[in-house]
Design an enzyme around this catalytic site. Sequence first.
Site, short mmCIF file in Angstrom:
data_model
loop_
_atom_site.label_atom_id
_atom_site.label_comp_id
_atom_site.label_asym_id
_atom_site.label_seq_id
_atom_site.Cartn_x
_atom_site.Cartn_y
_atom_site.Cartn_z
N LYS A 33 0.86 -1.20 0.00
CA LYS A 33 0.00 0.00 0.00
C LYS A 33 0.88 1.23 0.00
CE LYS A 33 -1.95 2.52 3.23
NZ LYS A 33 -1.70 3.83 2.59
N GLY B 25 7.30 4.77 8.11
CA GLY B 25 6.41 5.91 8.32
C GLY B 25 6.64 6.50 9.70
N SER B 26 5.64 7.16 10.22
CA SER B 26 5.82 7.86 11.51
C SER B 26 5.73 6.88 12.68
CB SER B 26 4.73 8.93 11.66
OG SER B 26 3.47 8.32 11.71
N GLY C 235 3.29 3.71 13.42
CA GLY C 235 3.95 2.45 13.77
C GLY C 235 3.34 1.82 15.01
N GLU D 52 10.55 1.14 10.18
CA GLU D 52 11.51 2.24 10.05
C GLU D 52 10.71 3.50 10.32
OE1 GLU D 52 14.68 1.92 9.47
OE2 GLU D 52 14.77 -0.18 8.91
N CYS E 112 13.47 11.41 7.26
CA CYS E 112 13.42 10.86 8.62
C CYS E 112 14.69 11.15 9.41
CB CYS E 112 13.21 9.35 8.53
SG CYS E 112 14.42 8.52 7.48
N GLU F 211 9.10 15.44 16.01
CA GLU F 211 9.57 15.52 14.63
C GLU F 211 8.76 16.59 13.88
OE1 GLU F 211 8.72 12.06 12.17
OE2 GLU F 211 10.73 12.16 11.34
P1 NAD Z 1 2.56 8.16 8.16
O1 NAD Z 1 2.87 7.33 9.33
O2 NAD Z 1 1.53 9.21 8.28
O3 NAD Z 1 2.06 7.23 6.94
C1 NAD Z 1 2.87 6.18 6.45
C2 NAD Z 1 1.98 5.15 5.78
O4 NAD Z 1 1.16 4.55 6.78
C3 NAD Z 1 1.04 5.70 4.73
O5 NAD Z 1 0.96 4.79 3.67
C4 NAD Z 1 -0.29 5.77 5.47
O6 NAD Z 1 -1.42 5.69 4.64
C5 NAD Z 1 -0.20 4.55 6.36
N1 NAD Z 1 -1.04 4.58 7.56
C6 NAD Z 1 -1.51 5.65 8.24
N2 NAD Z 1 -2.27 5.25 9.29
C7 NAD Z 1 -2.28 3.90 9.28
C8 NAD Z 1 -2.87 2.90 10.09
N3 NAD Z 1 -3.62 3.22 11.15
N4 NAD Z 1 -2.67 1.60 9.78
C9 NAD Z 1 -1.90 1.25 8.72
N5 NAD Z 1 -1.32 2.16 7.90
C10 NAD Z 1 -1.50 3.46 8.17
O7 NAD Z 1 3.94 8.76 7.66
P2 NAD Z 1 4.19 9.72 6.43
O8 NAD Z 1 3.68 11.08 6.78
O9 NAD Z 1 3.74 9.08 5.17
O10 NAD Z 1 5.79 9.72 6.36
C11 NAD Z 1 6.57 10.53 7.15
C12 NAD Z 1 7.07 9.75 8.36
O11 NAD Z 1 7.80 8.62 7.92
C13 NAD Z 1 8.03 10.56 9.22
O12 NAD Z 1 7.77 10.30 10.57
C14 NAD Z 1 9.40 10.00 8.82
O13 NAD Z 1 10.38 10.17 9.81
C15 NAD Z 1 9.07 8.57 8.58
N6 NAD Z 1 10.07 7.93 7.72
C16 NAD Z 1 10.95 7.05 8.29
C17 NAD Z 1 11.97 6.48 7.50
C18 NAD Z 1 12.98 5.53 8.08
O14 NAD Z 1 13.67 4.87 7.30
N7 NAD Z 1 13.12 5.43 9.39
C19 NAD Z 1 12.05 6.82 6.15
C20 NAD Z 1 11.13 7.70 5.62
C21 NAD Z 1 10.13 8.25 6.41
#
Ligand code: NAD
Length: 479
Positions: A175, A228-229, A233, A251, A285, A380
């Site tokens: 997704k 993601g965030s 997570g 991650e 990130c 963040e």
């Molecule tokens: P996000 O957590 O808002 O979304 C990430 C993904 O999760 C999206 O596809 C979203 O639709 C999905 N999602 C949201 N709620 C969900 C749920 N309840 N259940 C399952 N999936 C869900 O993050 P974002 O705004 O897309 O990305 C930015 C974040 O990602 C920042 O916190 C950044 O630090 C982190 N990030 C981390 C790394 C790493 O390698 N550590 C790399 C890139 C980004």
Amino acid sequence: MTNNEIETRLFINGQFQPAADGKVFKLINPFSQETVAEIHEAGENEVNKAVTAAKAAYPAWRDLTPAARGAYLHKMAALIRENMHEFARLEALSTGKPIASYFDGQVAADTFSYYAEAGWTVQGSSSLNTPGHLNLTVKQPYGVVACIIPWNVPLAFFAMKIAPALAAGNAVVLKSSEKAPLTSLLGAKLIEKAGFPPGVVNIISGFGSPAGNALSLHMDVRCLSFTGSSFTGQKIQAAAATSNMKHVHMELGGKSPAIIFDDADLESAAQQTQFSIQILSGQTCMANSRIYVQEPVAEKFLAIFKEKFGTNARLGDPLDENTSHGPQVDGTQYKRVKSYLEIGEKDGKLTLGGDGGDGYFVKPTVFENVPEDSRIMKEEVFGPVVVINTFKTEEEVIEKANCTEFGLYASVFTKNIDRAVRTSKLLEAGTVGVNCTSPTISPDMPFGGYKMSGVGREGYMHSLDNYLETKTILIRTSS
Ligand code: NAD
């Protein structure tokens, strides 16, 4: 649909298709704020269809030789290289990422190339330590793997999740982020073109709820890889625990410190640290969003840093080759960054930049003298916003650097090797850069976070294992 049109449908079981209920969502260009496309949105129904397709495709895929699976991955790498410009254009349109600094395509192609050969390295061990036995371990795929990715470097994550999962013999449902579905959908077109058997790779667009949540709860998904965030997570980990305890690796976010000691090469430290927080308009990130500079060199470092940070960023149309700094990804993210600008102004001193005042742009921004307990020091921001504070002693700065719930990346600038080693050992971070900072990483090194920045590690030699179970086989022998 012609080849030049943007693909917006879901890719399930080898077929592009709309959602059963016809639901679509609008994708808005963050620079022009015009609609780029209407994207077909997966709901629970489409998640179920995709997981069912993956489950059916899995046994035949698992039973191919590594070379046969690798042949498809080689084709993907070649197709991505052929489509590099289109990937860059689509990302500029959907996320505002400048085409001039587009690197995701290169990372993705290299990743597929690496895993095209890496399947052969999946091996277990053997033991004669139990008398009368030959005992073995074997590594086997999980079956259906779900991947959920963010919007900031989407094609790179598409490859970094899918390629090792497939090389290990799993079938995948990915997704994409609702903010960046287009490059994953072009990726799906290339999956189709590469001739992968239907169902081995399924690509769906949609929101965290319902689609992401349905994947996290799904009883037939045995492994889930998320980037993601930290906030999301936690939700995914809870959903995994309360459904089938699927294996999760994550991650997550960061609040990375860079420490500049008084013997550092200040020119190099300033150049690197300003780039770290400026690239992708601060939406990475591992961006060094907190800089600690030792008092005797603080004034000099700040002057060099601000000069570079303020002038190196060329704000503009992401499709223009001269632009190095695009808008924030959307209105929500822009408002979020602005709310942190207000906190920074209240708690500390704004000494550079601020709101771009035009669309979703935020200028390269510096705050100084911010108390350590301010929210802008702990949370963040995900924008081109850095806090630069001073310190006196090594002990003091290590304590400050470690005083967040994040632990993704930290960096130390010093010419003293003993101090570099000492501080590297004490910093609570998955990666420590010495005289270098993010985005410096190495694809063959493990990447991931301490504390709330992650669970597990990714990297060329490390990701394959994330997608494999270990089985012990005990063979009783007659001698
Ligand atoms: P996000 O957590 O808002 O979304 C990430 C993904 O999760 C999206 O596809 C979203 O639709 C999905 N999602 C949201 N709620 C969900 C749920 N309840 N259940 C399952 N999936 C869900 O993050 P974002 O705004 O897309 O990305 C930015 C974040 O990602 C920042 O916190 C950044 O630090 C982190 N990030 C981390 C790394 C790493 O390698 N550590 C790399 C890139 C980004």
